[in-house]
Design a protein around this motif. Structure first.
Motif, PDB file in Angstrom:
ATOM      1  N   PHE A 220       9.721   1.989  30.212  1.00  0.00           N
ATOM      2  CA  PHE A 220       9.307   3.399  30.292  1.00  0.00           C
ATOM      3  C   PHE A 220       8.318   3.744  29.191  1.00  0.00           C
ATOM      4  O   PHE A 220       8.498   3.348  28.030  1.00  0.00           O
ATOM      5  CB  PHE A 220      10.516   4.333  30.164  1.00  0.00           C
ATOM      6  N   ARG A 221       7.316   4.514  29.566  1.00  0.00           N
ATOM      7  CA  ARG A 221       6.376   5.060  28.592  1.00  0.00           C
ATOM      8  C   ARG A 221       6.229   6.536  28.979  1.00  0.00           C
ATOM      9  O   ARG A 221       5.759   6.863  30.068  1.00  0.00           O
ATOM     10  CB  ARG A 221       5.054   4.313  28.686  1.00  0.00           C
ATOM     11  N   LEU A 222       6.694   7.409  28.117  1.00  0.00           N
ATOM     12  CA  LEU A 222       6.737   8.845  28.453  1.00  0.00           C
ATOM     13  C   LEU A 222       5.583   9.605  27.803  1.00  0.00           C
ATOM     14  O   LEU A 222       5.007   9.147  26.809  1.00  0.00           O
ATOM     15  CB  LEU A 222       8.092   9.423  28.023  1.00  0.00           C
ATOM     16  N   PRO A 223       5.219  10.775  28.364  1.00  0.00           N
ATOM     17  CA  PRO A 223       4.019  11.492  27.888  1.00  0.00           C
ATOM     18  C   PRO A 223       4.205  12.150  26.529  1.00  0.00           C
ATOM     19  O   PRO A 223       5.307  12.541  26.162  1.00  0.00           O
ATOM     20  CB  PRO A 223       3.819  12.561  28.969  1.00  0.00           C
ATOM     21  N   ARG A 224       3.107  12.231  25.785  1.00  0.00           N
ATOM     22  CA  ARG A 224       3.065  12.934  24.494  1.00  0.00           C
ATOM     23  C   ARG A 224       2.063  14.076  24.620  1.00  0.00           C
ATOM     24  O   ARG A 224       0.934  13.845  25.053  1.00  0.00           O
ATOM     25  CB  ARG A 224       2.546  12.009  23.384  1.00  0.00           C
ATOM     26  N   ALA A 225       2.465  15.268  24.167  1.00  0.00           N
ATOM     27  CA  ALA A 225       1.525  16.403  24.177  1.00  0.00           C
ATOM     28  C   ALA A 225       0.890  16.474  22.795  1.00  0.00           C
ATOM     29  O   ALA A 225       1.536  16.899  21.842  1.00  0.00           O
ATOM     30  CB  ALA A 225       2.281  17.696  24.489  1.00  0.00           C
ATOM     31  N   TRP A 226      -0.369  16.036  22.689  1.00  0.00           N
ATOM     32  CA  TRP A 226      -0.986  15.974  21.350  1.00  0.00           C
ATOM     33  C   TRP A 226      -1.527  17.328  20.901  1.00  0.00           C
ATOM     34  O   TRP A 226      -1.597  17.600  19.715  1.00  0.00           O
ATOM     35  CB  TRP A 226      -2.084  14.906  21.302  1.00  0.00           C
ATOM     36  N   LEU A 227      -1.933  18.166  21.844  1.00  0.00           N
ATOM     37  CA  LEU A 227      -2.489  19.491  21.507  1.00  0.00           C
ATOM     38  C   LEU A 227      -3.488  19.358  20.345  1.00  0.00           C
ATOM     39  O   LEU A 227      -3.343  19.999  19.299  1.00  0.00           O
ATOM     40  CB  LEU A 227      -1.374  20.493  21.150  1.00  0.00           C
ATOM     41  N   ASN A 228      -4.471  18.490  20.582  1.00  0.00           N
ATOM     42  CA  ASN A 228      -5.415  18.165  19.503  1.00  0.00           C
ATOM     43  C   ASN A 228      -6.114  19.400  18.956  1.00  0.00           C
ATOM     44  O   ASN A 228      -6.364  20.353  19.673  1.00  0.00           O
ATOM     45  CB  ASN A 228      -6.463  17.169  20.021  1.00  0.00           C
ATOM     46  N   GLY A 229      -6.398  19.356  17.681  1.00  0.00           N
ATOM     47  CA  GLY A 229      -7.067  20.497  17.046  1.00  0.00           C
ATOM     48  C   GLY A 229      -6.082  21.560  16.599  1.00  0.00           C
ATOM     49  O   GLY A 229      -6.482  22.589  16.052  1.00  0.00           O
ATOM     50  N   THR A 230      -4.778  21.347  16.845  1.00  0.00           N
ATOM     51  CA  THR A 230      -3.751  22.292  16.363  1.00  0.00           C
ATOM     52  C   THR A 230      -2.639  21.477  15.712  1.00  0.00           C
ATOM     53  O   THR A 230      -2.548  20.260  15.895  1.00  0.00           O
ATOM     54  CB  THR A 230      -3.110  23.104  17.506  1.00  0.00           C
ATOM     55  N   TRP A 231      -1.785  22.161  14.983  1.00  0.00           N
ATOM     56  CA  TRP A 231      -0.584  21.519  14.436  1.00  0.00           C
ATOM     57  C   TRP A 231       0.629  21.862  15.306  1.00  0.00           C
ATOM     58  O   TRP A 231       1.765  21.673  14.906  1.00  0.00           O
ATOM     59  CB  TRP A 231      -0.309  21.980  12.995  1.00  0.00           C
ATOM     60  N   ASP A 232       0.369  22.387  16.510  1.00  0.00           N
ATOM     61  CA  ASP A 232       1.464  22.799  17.394  1.00  0.00           C
ATOM     62  C   ASP A 232       2.106  21.606  18.119  1.00  0.00           C
ATOM     63  O   ASP A 232       1.519  20.534  18.227  1.00  0.00           O
ATOM     64  CB  ASP A 232       0.950  23.800  18.438  1.00  0.00           C
ATOM     65  N   PHE A 233       3.293  21.863  18.634  1.00  0.00           N
ATOM     66  CA  PHE A 233       4.040  20.868  19.413  1.00  0.00           C
ATOM     67  C   PHE A 233       4.349  21.414  20.802  1.00  0.00           C
ATOM     68  O   PHE A 233       4.339  22.632  21.025  1.00  0.00           O
ATOM     69  CB  PHE A 233       5.387  20.538  18.742  1.00  0.00           C
ATOM     70  N   SER A 234       4.652  20.510  21.739  1.00  0.00           N
ATOM     71  CA  SER A 234       5.167  20.919  23.051  1.00  0.00           C
ATOM     72  C   SER A 234       6.043  19.785  23.560  1.00  0.00           C
ATOM     73  O   SER A 234       5.634  18.624  23.544  1.00  0.00           O
ATOM     74  CB  SER A 234       4.010  21.155  24.025  1.00  0.00           C
ATOM     75  N   PHE A 235       7.255  20.121  23.966  1.00  0.00           N
ATOM     76  CA  PHE A 235       8.171  19.077  24.441  1.00  0.00           C
ATOM     77  C   PHE A 235       8.616  19.284  25.884  1.00  0.00           C
ATOM     78  O   PHE A 235       9.384  18.495  26.417  1.00  0.00           O
ATOM     79  CB  PHE A 235       9.409  18.993  23.528  1.00  0.00           C
ATOM     80  N   SER A 236       8.128  20.347  26.552  1.00  0.00           N
ATOM     81  CA  SER A 236       8.673  20.621  27.886  1.00  0.00           C
ATOM     82  C   SER A 236       8.153  19.619  28.922  1.00  0.00           C
ATOM     83  O   SER A 236       8.858  19.275  29.865  1.00  0.00           O
ATOM     84  CB  SER A 236       8.408  22.071  28.297  1.00  0.00           C
ATOM     85  N   GLY A 237       6.901  19.127  28.760  1.00  0.00           N
ATOM     86  CA  GLY A 237       6.367  18.136  29.705  1.00  0.00           C
ATOM     87  C   GLY A 237       7.160  16.841  29.630  1.00  0.00           C
ATOM     88  O   GLY A 237       7.472  16.214  30.650  1.00  0.00           O
ATOM     89  N   LEU A 238       7.514  16.461  28.415  1.00  0.00           N
ATOM     90  CA  LEU A 238       8.312  15.255  28.193  1.00  0.00           C
ATOM     91  C   LEU A 238       9.695  15.396  28.839  1.00  0.00           C
ATOM     92  O   LEU A 238      10.194  14.495  29.519  1.00  0.00           O
ATOM     93  CB  LEU A 238       8.432  15.040  26.678  1.00  0.00           C
ATOM     94  N   LYS A 239      10.284  16.558  28.638  1.00  0.00           N
ATOM     95  CA  LYS A 239      11.609  16.841  29.222  1.00  0.00           C
ATOM     96  C   LYS A 239      11.535  16.751  30.751  1.00  0.00           C
ATOM     97  O   LYS A 239      12.402  16.147  31.398  1.00  0.00           O
ATOM     98  CB  LYS A 239      12.024  18.254  28.786  1.00  0.00           C
ATOM     99  N   THR A 240      10.487  17.331  31.331  1.00  0.00           N
ATOM    100  CA  THR A 240      10.345  17.313  32.794  1.00  0.00           C
ATOM    101  C   THR A 240      10.142  15.892  33.298  1.00  0.00           C
ATOM    102  O   THR A 240      10.674  15.513  34.355  1.00  0.00           O
ATOM    103  CB  THR A 240       9.156  18.209  33.214  1.00  0.00           C
ATOM    104  N   ALA A 241       9.400  15.084  32.543  1.00  0.00           N
ATOM    105  CA  ALA A 241       9.178  13.684  32.954  1.00  0.00           C
ATOM    106  C   ALA A 241      10.520  12.946  33.055  1.00  0.00           C
ATOM    107  O   ALA A 241      10.777  12.221  34.018  1.00  0.00           O
ATOM    108  CB  ALA A 241       8.251  12.986  31.961  1.00  0.00           C
ATOM    109  N   VAL A 242      11.395  13.171  32.060  1.00  0.00           N
ATOM    110  CA  VAL A 242      12.714  12.509  32.089  1.00  0.00           C
ATOM    111  C   VAL A 242      13.520  13.004  33.294  1.00  0.00           C
ATOM    112  O   VAL A 242      14.147  12.216  34.010  1.00  0.00           O
ATOM    113  CB  VAL A 242      13.500  12.759  30.780  1.00  0.00           C
TER     114      VAL A 242
END
Ligand code: KG4
Ligand code: ZN
Length: 378
Positions: A220-242
């Motif tokens: 398994f290789r799961l998605p990372r939300a990099w949101l480049n240019g910000t110091w923000d995070f997002s984990f909902s896409g990863l959760k949905t992938a699982v």
């Protein structure tokens, strides 16, 4: 100065005696994890009812374990937010009542600030403590040997928060970035439930991930939300992938199903939970660590602090220690028992306010949505 500190923001009920904001004389936590496990999460009404029963015995145990009496307590502190309103009310009201009855100063503490100040705590074993010359007088030098050294960068990661915070000095917090959806701990908890691993999710996922054979490539290789240019995070896409992977493996994937649902369906029920738990943990750790390292470089700090329940995660600690070392940056984190909710950290944060002469009125109310007191970054 000895502080009796109380913490009851979520499902735990804690009381601690902390001296000089750093030395733990006692630290008692009554956990309800086994009660909430059967619901897969915390049920607020159940939590506050148990906290009402637990509070006084926990305070008495903290006093007893410190080997002292009320006469040696100089102030009372309790969490006033953020957290569950009913749970906060139990500890805050109890703390105010005890202060009033004993004629002691009272201070309300921000739970998130307390997670950060857990990094100032040390055990009461005298041989690990180096007292500065004037500590006894409690006029206290700002820094004791072994304290974190400003300017600091903190990664605050708990069940409801994921924030990168610059801390140039005591009490000043500059928000660099935060999660745009789920908190890191929330993602661990939700994904653990989807995988049938129980509550709380963080330790369960860590344990499951440790069971995989690391010499085999993870399928398994799961998605990372990099949101480049910000110091923000997002984990909902990863959760949905699982979620899609697990549902795909259970029920198959129809027309228009997502890539992850199809991947799950292709496994035909043969989905390895240890592999999936490790892939999820890798994705969370990768994003948290990469952004923290870049922020440490950009701010030029010499120390990074981890704070909050997710700071207990071994994979995160190892990855960050490894990535920060070549930059000459130290990673600091509290022992596991002081990462998750506890009252000792409330006593640490309280001391740094009390010594500045701050006090709270007995009209202080709970603040379920309290944030760190952010200043505008300059
Ligand atoms: O700080 P905390 O005890 O309570 C809040 O203030 O929210 O954090 C609880 C969170 C939960 O989401 C739990 O799953 C997570 O911390 N956690 C972990 C680990 N231990 C606790 N997450 C990842 N790995 C762990 N070992
Ligand atoms: Zn917490």
């Amino acid at each position: 100065m000895r502080i009796l500190a109380i913490e009851s923001s979520c499902d735990e009920t804690g009381a601690a005696i902390v001296e000089h904001g750093r030395i733990i004389r006692s630290n008692v936590v009554a956990s309800q994890a086994s009660i909430h496990e059967r619901y897969g999460g915390v049920v607020p009404e159940v939590a506050s009812r148990h906290q009402l029963d637990a509070l006084i015995p926990v305070v008495e145990a903290a006093l007893r374990e410190a080997g002292g009496s009320w006469d040696e307590i100089d102030a009372v502190a309790a969490t006033y937010g953020p957290g569950l309103a009913g749970s906060l009310l139990v500890g805050l009201t109890g703390g105010k009542a005890l202060a009033l009855a004993r004629g002691l100063p009272f201070i309300g503490v921000n739970h998130l600030e307390a997670h950060i100040y857990a990094n100032w705590l040390r055990s009461r074993d005298a041989d690990t403590i180096t007292f500065p010359a004037n500590a006894a007088a409690d006029t206290g030098a700002d820094e004791w040997p072994g304290d974190p050294r400003f300017p600091l960068l903190a990664l605050v990661i708990s069940g409801a928060h994921s924030e990168l915070v610059s801390i140039p000095r005591h009490g000043r917090y500059e928000l660099l970035g935060q999660t745009r959806d789920d908190a890191a701990g929330e993602a661990f908890d939700k994904v653990a439930r989807v995988m049938g691993l129980g509550y709380p999710g963080g330790p369960a996922i860590q344990q499951a991930a440790a069971q995989r054979d690391p010499s085999r490539k993870n399928p398994f290789r799961l998605p990372r939300a990099w949101l480049n240019g910000t110091w923000d995070f997002s984990f909902s896409g990863l959760k949905t992938a699982v979620l899609h992977l697990v549902e795909g493996a259970q029920y198959g994937a129809g027309d228009g199903a997502s890539r992850y649902a199809r991947e799950g369906a292709a496994l035909a029920g043969d989905l390895s939970i240890p592999d999936l738990a490790a892939a999820f943990q890798d994705a969370v750790v990768d994003v948290l660590a990469t952004k923290t390292v870049r922020a440490a470089q950009s701010l030029g700090v010499r120390q990074v602090l981890l704070a909050g329940g997710v700071a207990a995660n071994v994979a995160l600690r190892e990855r960050l220690t490894r990535d920060l070392a070549p930059l000459g940056v130290d990673l600091r984190f509290p022992p596991v028992a002081l990462c998750t909710d506890n009252a000792a950290m409330i006593g640490a944060a309280a001391w740094f306010h009390l010594r500045l002469g701050e006090r709270s009125g007995l009209d202080l109310d709970v603040r379920p949505n309290l944030q760190l007191p952010f200043a505008v970054a300059q």
